[in-house]
Scaffold this motif. Sequence first.
Motif, mmCIF file in Angstrom:
data_model
loop_
_atom_site.group_PDB
_atom_site.id
_atom_site.type_symbol
_atom_site.label_atom_id
_atom_site.label_comp_id
_atom_site.label_asym_id
_atom_site.label_seq_id
_atom_site.Cartn_x
_atom_site.Cartn_y
_atom_site.Cartn_z
ATOM 1 N N GLN A 160 0.820 -1.200 0.000
ATOM 2 C CA GLN A 160 0.000 0.000 0.000
ATOM 3 C C GLN A 160 0.861 1.259 0.000
ATOM 4 O O GLN A 160 2.004 1.243 0.462
ATOM 5 N N SER A 161 0.271 2.351 -0.511
ATOM 6 C CA SER A 161 0.928 3.655 -0.432
ATOM 7 C C SER A 161 0.646 4.247 0.940
ATOM 8 O O SER A 161 -0.511 4.459 1.308
ATOM 9 N N TYR A 162 1.700 4.517 1.698
ATOM 10 C CA TYR A 162 1.511 5.062 3.042
ATOM 11 C C TYR A 162 0.884 6.445 2.986
ATOM 12 O O TYR A 162 0.105 6.825 3.855
ATOM 13 N N ASN A 163 1.210 7.225 1.958
ATOM 14 C CA ASN A 163 0.621 8.559 1.803
ATOM 15 C C ASN A 163 -0.900 8.486 1.765
ATOM 16 O O ASN A 163 -1.588 9.334 2.330
ATOM 17 N N VAL A 164 -1.425 7.473 1.090
ATOM 18 C CA VAL A 164 -2.865 7.362 0.871
ATOM 19 C C VAL A 164 -3.555 6.589 1.987
ATOM 20 O O VAL A 164 -4.627 6.990 2.469
ATOM 21 N N SER A 165 -2.963 5.486 2.421
ATOM 22 C CA SER A 165 -3.630 4.594 3.377
ATOM 23 C C SER A 165 -3.928 5.265 4.711
ATOM 24 O O SER A 165 -4.853 4.859 5.420
ATOM 25 N N ARG A 166 -3.180 6.314 5.065
ATOM 26 C CA ARG A 166 -3.419 7.015 6.340
ATOM 27 C C ARG A 166 -4.779 7.702 6.376
ATOM 28 O O ARG A 166 -5.266 8.048 7.447
ATOM 29 N N PHE A 167 -5.399 7.908 5.216
ATOM 30 C CA PHE A 167 -6.684 8.607 5.152
ATOM 31 C C PHE A 167 -7.880 7.658 5.198
ATOM 32 O O PHE A 167 -9.026 8.104 5.183
ATOM 33 N N TYR A 168 -7.609 6.357 5.262
ATOM 34 C CA TYR A 168 -8.717 5.390 5.274
ATOM 35 C C TYR A 168 -8.981 4.886 6.683
ATOM 36 O O TYR A 168 -8.059 4.577 7.444
ATOM 37 N N ASP A 169 -10.262 4.793 7.015
ATOM 38 C CA ASP A 169 -10.679 4.240 8.305
ATOM 39 C C ASP A 169 -11.972 3.456 8.084
ATOM 40 O O ASP A 169 -12.887 3.943 7.408
ATOM 41 N N ASP A 170 -12.063 2.265 8.656
ATOM 42 C CA ASP A 170 -13.249 1.418 8.463
ATOM 43 C C ASP A 170 -14.523 2.096 8.950
ATOM 44 O O ASP A 170 -15.580 1.978 8.318
ATOM 45 N N ASP A 171 -14.430 2.803 10.065
ATOM 46 C CA ASP A 171 -15.620 3.468 10.599
ATOM 47 C C ASP A 171 -16.048 4.633 9.715
ATOM 48 O O ASP A 171 -17.246 4.920 9.582
ATOM 49 N N ALA A 172 -15.082 5.313 9.107
ATOM 50 C CA ALA A 172 -15.425 6.377 8.157
ATOM 51 C C ALA A 172 -16.136 5.779 6.954
ATOM 52 O O ALA A 172 -17.109 6.358 6.445
ATOM 53 N N ALA A 173 -15.676 4.616 6.496
ATOM 54 C CA ALA A 173 -16.320 3.941 5.366
ATOM 55 C C ALA A 173 -17.749 3.536 5.712
ATOM 56 O O ALA A 173 -18.658 3.627 4.876
ATOM 57 N N LYS A 174 -17.975 3.113 6.973
ATOM 58 C CA LYS A 174 -19.330 2.742 7.398
ATOM 59 C C LYS A 174 -20.253 3.962 7.428
ATOM 60 O O LYS A 174 -21.424 3.881 7.050
ATOM 61 N N LEU A 175 -19.727 5.091 7.890
ATOM 62 C CA LEU A 175 -20.518 6.324 7.886
ATOM 63 C C LEU A 175 -20.863 6.717 6.451
ATOM 64 O O LEU A 175 -22.006 7.101 6.157
ATOM 65 N N LEU A 176 -19.908 6.603 5.549
ATOM 66 C CA LEU A 176 -20.154 6.905 4.143
ATOM 67 C C LEU A 176 -21.202 5.957 3.573
ATOM 68 O O LEU A 176 -22.078 6.377 2.793
ATOM 69 N N GLU A 177 -21.153 4.707 3.981
ATOM 70 C CA GLU A 177 -22.145 3.733 3.533
ATOM 71 C C GLU A 177 -23.561 4.175 3.921
ATOM 72 O O GLU A 177 -24.497 4.097 3.123
ATOM 73 N N HIS A 178 -23.724 4.666 5.148
ATOM 74 C CA HIS A 178 -25.037 5.144 5.601
ATOM 75 C C HIS A 178 -25.501 6.335 4.771
ATOM 76 O O HIS A 178 -26.685 6.447 4.423
ATOM 77 N N VAL A 179 -24.580 7.225 4.444
ATOM 78 C CA VAL A 179 -24.922 8.390 3.612
ATOM 79 C C VAL A 179 -25.411 7.931 2.245
ATOM 80 O O VAL A 179 -26.397 8.455 1.708
#
Length: 400
Positions: free
Chosen positions: A85-104
Amino acid sequence: MKALILTNRVPFPPNSGYPIVVYNTIKGLLHLGVEVTLFSINTAKHNVDVDDIYDPVFEKINFHSYNIDTEVNIWGAFFNIFSNQSYNVSRFYDDDAAKLLEHVLHDHDFDVVQFEGLFVVPYLDTVKEFSKAKLIYRAHNIEFDVWEKLAVLEQFTPRRKYLEFLSRRLKVYETEQINRFHQVFAISEPDRQSILLMGCETKLAVFPVAIDFDKYNVDTSKTSFPTLFHLGAMDWRPNKEGLEWFLDEIWPDIEKLNGELRFYIAGKNMQKQFFDYDSENLIVEGEIFDAVEFMNSKAIMIVPLLSGSGMRVKIIEGMAMEKCIIATTMAAEGINCKPGKDILIADTADEFYRSILQCITKPNRWREIGENARKTVKRDHEMNTNAERMLRIYEDLILN
């Protein structure tokens, strides 16, 4: 028309490059009747207390955010070497953020989803799974290019090797993701060419920085002369390196030209070294409250960037304020300007010296360049004109 915009930081207040671009995009789309939902990663580095946002644009959107600490962790950086993985990019991902986006995505039926920059692209799989919207990627920079250029300038070998490693990882990631969208927006024509060389086969258009000219009111009676100024966030490494070069290699000779000449430098996260610089004619402002008023009060804008990518928003703002810009070729890249007419280009210490000398000894010269600059950005970077073109592309994507 319902649009979801994903950002890697909260674009309120619009006080630096990325927030200004996103903010004006939203404002322009709202003006055209688009229903905008904004989903922002609220990073620790650029954290915004959303309860303290008082802005008419904010009141008109549906807003969601998730707090993530994206600060570089030495152990995280080390173990990332052994991943793919690219460390620059992966730092911006979080499973809980993805779940919130899923609800949206469950709660709204979006027509388009626009990813503002590479660092929200890790959420692309979530959007693809839970939405049938047309997907747009806007490249604010060619990210790997920024790190490649930083690596070239780095003299400390271990750090240079690591920067080269990061840029290679970023290049692989950017190249893999670019064709997963229905539409790509480049910020400039040079960036469009770079994206094509990356193998982009999807639809590709250029959308430069757009600004709201109602904000940029010029009052020449408040402009002091002779004055130079530099304005930019000093936690962005290209700004810091460029200013260091100018102060070390150019300013000592410039300072001798005129005893009344003053050089003002401003920007957030100003490092102590700049406050300690030995020069009576150098005024270090640090972070300022009103960038437009600051620019209005000064005459000549210095942009000595030696690395970077994308389009410099502060140059566009400076041109809108009728400033004479003296910039490196790198800094002016992507802006449709003509050297000698609406900007002055200087890539060496001697070229900066001669350009500044010209402006100081011929005041009408810098005023003429500033007036031409305003006309240029009015033609190419007006917010509502760009929003209308963006909406037409949205509509074509949906129809086809």
